[in-house]
Write a protein that holds these residues in place. Structure first.
Motif, PDB file in Angstrom:
ATOM      1  N   ILE A  28       0.842  -1.207   0.000  1.00 21.64           N
ATOM      2  CA  ILE A  28       0.000   0.000   0.000  1.00 21.64           C
ATOM      3  C   ILE A  28       0.875   1.254   0.000  1.00 21.64           C
ATOM      4  CG2 ILE A  28      -1.664   1.337   1.355  1.00 21.64           C
ATOM      5  CD1 ILE A  28      -2.714  -1.445   2.363  1.00 21.64           C
ATOM      6  N   GLY A  29       1.943   1.236   0.818  1.00 22.22           N
ATOM      7  CA  GLY A  29       2.867   2.360   0.830  1.00 22.22           C
ATOM      8  C   GLY A  29       3.531   2.566  -0.522  1.00 22.22           C
ATOM      9  N   LEU A  30       3.870   1.465  -1.202  1.00 18.35           N
ATOM     10  CA  LEU A  30       4.490   1.551  -2.522  1.00 18.35           C
ATOM     11  C   LEU A  30       3.526   2.126  -3.555  1.00 18.35           C
ATOM     12  CD1 LEU A  30       6.448  -1.834  -2.611  1.00 18.35           C
ATOM     13  CD2 LEU A  30       7.437   0.458  -2.581  1.00 18.35           C
ATOM     14  N   VAL A  31       2.252   1.772  -3.440  1.00 22.80           N
ATOM     15  CA  VAL A  31       1.248   2.335  -4.344  1.00 22.80           C
ATOM     16  C   VAL A  31       1.177   3.851  -4.152  1.00 22.80           C
ATOM     17  CG1 VAL A  31      -1.221   2.450  -4.870  1.00 22.80           C
ATOM     18  CG2 VAL A  31      -0.129   0.229  -4.546  1.00 22.80           C
ATOM     19  N   GLY A  32       1.201   4.286  -2.893  1.00 24.49           N
ATOM     20  CA  GLY A  32       1.205   5.722  -2.607  1.00 24.49           C
ATOM     21  C   GLY A  32       2.418   6.415  -3.196  1.00 24.49           C
ATOM     22  N   ALA A  33       3.595   5.753  -3.098  1.00 30.18           N
ATOM     23  CA  ALA A  33       4.819   6.329  -3.651  1.00 30.18           C
ATOM     24  C   ALA A  33       4.744   6.412  -5.175  1.00 30.18           C
ATOM     25  CB  ALA A  33       6.023   5.488  -3.225  1.00 30.18           C
ATOM     26  N   LEU A  34       4.146   5.392  -5.804  1.00 31.11           N
ATOM     27  CA  LEU A  34       3.989   5.405  -7.264  1.00 31.11           C
ATOM     28  C   LEU A  34       3.134   6.580  -7.719  1.00 31.11           C
ATOM     29  CD1 LEU A  34       3.451   1.603  -8.046  1.00 31.11           C
ATOM     30  CD2 LEU A  34       5.261   3.053  -8.982  1.00 31.11           C
ATOM     31  N   ILE A  35       2.107   6.900  -6.921  1.00 36.70           N
ATOM     32  CA  ILE A  35       1.230   8.030  -7.250  1.00 36.70           C
ATOM     33  C   ILE A  35       1.913   9.356  -6.936  1.00 36.70           C
ATOM     34  CG2 ILE A  35      -0.968   9.149  -6.686  1.00 36.70           C
ATOM     35  CD1 ILE A  35      -2.030   6.341  -5.949  1.00 36.70           C
ATOM     36  N   GLY A  36       2.637   9.387  -5.821  1.00 41.32           N
ATOM     37  CA  GLY A  36       3.180  10.640  -5.308  1.00 41.32           C
ATOM     38  C   GLY A  36       4.178  11.314  -6.219  1.00 41.32           C
ATOM     39  N   ALA A  37       5.092  10.536  -6.811  1.00 38.31           N
ATOM     40  CA  ALA A  37       6.161  11.144  -7.618  1.00 38.31           C
ATOM     41  C   ALA A  37       5.620  11.885  -8.845  1.00 38.31           C
ATOM     42  CB  ALA A  37       7.180  10.081  -8.023  1.00 38.31           C
ATOM     43  N   PRO A  38       4.850  11.233  -9.727  1.00 38.72           N
ATOM     44  CA  PRO A  38       4.375  11.962 -10.915  1.00 38.72           C
ATOM     45  C   PRO A  38       3.313  13.002 -10.596  1.00 38.72           C
ATOM     46  CG  PRO A  38       3.449   9.740 -10.891  1.00 38.72           C
ATOM     47  CD  PRO A  38       4.441   9.812  -9.759  1.00 38.72           C
ATOM     48  N   LEU A  39       2.443  12.729  -9.603  1.00 43.05           N
ATOM     49  CA  LEU A  39       1.361  13.667  -9.306  1.00 43.05           C
ATOM     50  C   LEU A  39       1.892  14.978  -8.750  1.00 43.05           C
ATOM     51  CD1 LEU A  39      -1.617  14.327  -9.171  1.00 43.05           C
ATOM     52  CD2 LEU A  39      -1.752  13.156  -6.961  1.00 43.05           C
ATOM     53  N   THR A  40       2.840  14.904  -7.795  1.00 42.51           N
ATOM     54  CA  THR A  40       3.377  16.152  -7.239  1.00 42.51           C
ATOM     55  C   THR A  40       4.187  16.915  -8.290  1.00 42.51           C
ATOM     56  OG1 THR A  40       5.211  14.845  -6.323  1.00 42.51           O
ATOM     57  CG2 THR A  40       3.433  15.461  -4.817  1.00 42.51           C
ATOM     58  N   SER A  41       4.852  16.190  -9.186  1.00 40.31           N
ATOM     59  CA  SER A  41       5.578  16.864 -10.275  1.00 40.31           C
ATOM     60  C   SER A  41       4.601  17.604 -11.185  1.00 40.31           C
ATOM     61  CB  SER A  41       6.383  15.847 -11.086  1.00 40.31           C
ATOM     62  OG  SER A  41       7.404  15.279 -10.301  1.00 40.31           O
ATOM     63  N   TRP A  42       3.463  16.968 -11.483  1.00 38.27           N
ATOM     64  CA  TRP A  42       2.447  17.607 -12.325  1.00 38.27           C
ATOM     65  C   TRP A  42       1.871  18.842 -11.628  1.00 38.27           C
ATOM     66  CZ3 TRP A  42      -2.804  18.509 -11.538  1.00 38.27           C
ATOM     67  CH2 TRP A  42      -3.506  18.989 -12.658  1.00 38.27           C
TER      68      TRP A  42
END
Length: 423
Positions: free
Chosen positions: A270-284
């Motif tokens: 679950i934490g890894l899923v959050g990390a997968l979302i976090g990197a591109p979303l915050t960059s966008w």
């Protein structure tokens, strides 16, 4: 050849990211075979802990030296050497006859791994414009999360099918091949392209700058508010996530919620899923609102509140909330790629390597400190109900994430804007 406008830069990007992906799988994959190593080599749990700590200590201690050397001599050589060293260490690990060889192998892997991220940031800085860099660094962060994901169930299934030695040997060979490919992509091919470019041989009219002494550079970095802001940001987001997920997340699920080991490991997923979302979303979001500080501070606030929720519920929040908390904490780790966006926008290219190394040291220093301090608190309350030890233990990530928030607040966005105008 104009690097930042050439199509070839995408070949560089793809090759570097694939190498980073493979290397990241080897940060946590050894944890899958801890019990097998204890059985095969007849070693204690403390020896297994030493194998893990030696790798991350080598990583953390080499960040600033690698940053200085990469700024001086360029990132290409160190990225190539790091990939090969990591590969050789992984091969030796797969063939190890005793625990001493295992220790040497993990030390080599840690030293090789120490060269990767700082030089990845430098290479992307050289080949891409600042506006492109923000989004691509988010993709690099997502690639790292995918590497962690690959080192869970897929790698575990491979080990189950063929034993542990074959998978590690194979990955080691792949990393050595990555080193060879990186040499061709980063060194040999660009030289050919430059020779064939008629504009490349024309004098640029630039005067070669005198190199600053290393001691003077380090003193300036260590006294720079913006550098310390990035250090604290990484300390608060990366260390709390990596430190807890990599050591106490599974025991926490088993002891506090009565989960099986397999089910408790899903918390990591679950934490890894959050990390997968976090990197591109915050960059966008950063690109969309043309601000790094505001979305980064918000990410720090959410992570701090998430760790605080564990304290609020005496170490045992409702299960549905637990899932959300792990997702947000993972998101924060993905968002930590913004640390290096701040570095790229705030410092001259000749300083990016050393400041990136300094910031990255913060994250992994936190990752080394949190598991041991958390463990000592659990030992202190070992006679009390399981929730008590964890309840007090969560004071540590709350404190660390508070320091991260302070770092986010200290970021000087006006300084970034002034540098961009200067460029």
């Amino acid at each position: 050849m104009d690097k930042k406008n050439s199509r070839y830069r995408w070949v560089v990007f793809t090759t570097v990211l694939f190498t980073y992906f493979v290397i990241v799988t080897q940060r946590t994959a050894p944890g899958l075979i801890s019990d097998q190593l204890m059985k095969d080599f007849n070693v204690t749990a403390s020896t297994i802990g030493l194998l893990t700590s030696i790798q991350f200590l080598a990583y953390a201690s080499l960040q600033i030296p690698i940053g200085v050397l990469s700024d001086r001599f360029g990132p290409n050589l160190f990225l190539i050497v790091g990939a090969v060293l990591n590969g050789i260490g992984t091969v030796i690990y797969s063939l190890a006859p005793n625990e001493f060889v295992l220790l040497i192998a993990r030390l080599m892997v840690g030293m090789g791994d120490a060269t990767i991220w700082v030089n990845l940031v430098l290479i992307l800085s050289q080949w891409f414009k600042v506006k492109e860099f923000v989004g691509l660094l988010g993709m690099a962060g997502m690639t790292g999360s995918l590497g962690f994901l690959m080192s869970t169930y897929p790698f575990s299934a491979w080990i189950t099918l063929s034993g542990w030695r074959v998978p590690f040997f194979t990955v080691g060979i792949i990393l050595c091949l990555c080193g060879v490919i990186l040499y061709y992509v980063l060194v040999k091919k660009p030289k050919q392209l430059i020779k064939s470019d008629p504009l490349a041989n024309k004098p640029s009219g630039k005067i070669k700058e005198k190199r600053e002494k290393t001691f003077v550079l380090l003193r300036r970095v260590f006294s720079d508010r913006q550098a310390w802001a990035t250090f604290l940001c990484h300390f608060g987001l990366v260390g709390t996530y990596v430190g807890f997920i990599g050591s106490w997340a599974v025991p926490y699920g088993m002891h506090v919620y009565g989960m099986t080991r397999s089910n408790a490991s899903q918390l990591i997923m679950i934490g890894l899923v959050g990390a997968l979302i976090g990197a591109p979303l915050t960059s966008w979001i950063t690109t969309r609102f043309e601000s790094v500080k505001r979305p980064y501070v918000i990410a720090h606030v959410f992570v701090l509140l998430s760790w605080g929720a564990f304290l609020l519920f005496n170490g045992k929040p409702p299960f549905f909330l637990l899932i959300i908390l792990f997702l947000i904490i993972g998101y924060g780790n993905g968002a930590s790629s913004l640390t290096f966006v701040v570095v790229r926008k705030s410092f001259a290219m000749k300083e990016v390597g050393v400041v990136s190394g300094f910031a990255n040291t913060g994250g992994f220093l936190s990752a080394v400190l949190l598991p041991s301090i958390f463990g000592k608190i659990l030992d202190h309350f070992h006679t009390a109900p399981s929730t008590v030890g964890y309840q007090y233990g969560f004071i540590i990530p709350v404190t660390f994430s508070l320091l991260g928030l302070i770092g986010g607040i200290l970021i000087n966005e006006q300084r970034q804007e002034a540098k961009q105008k200067g460029e």
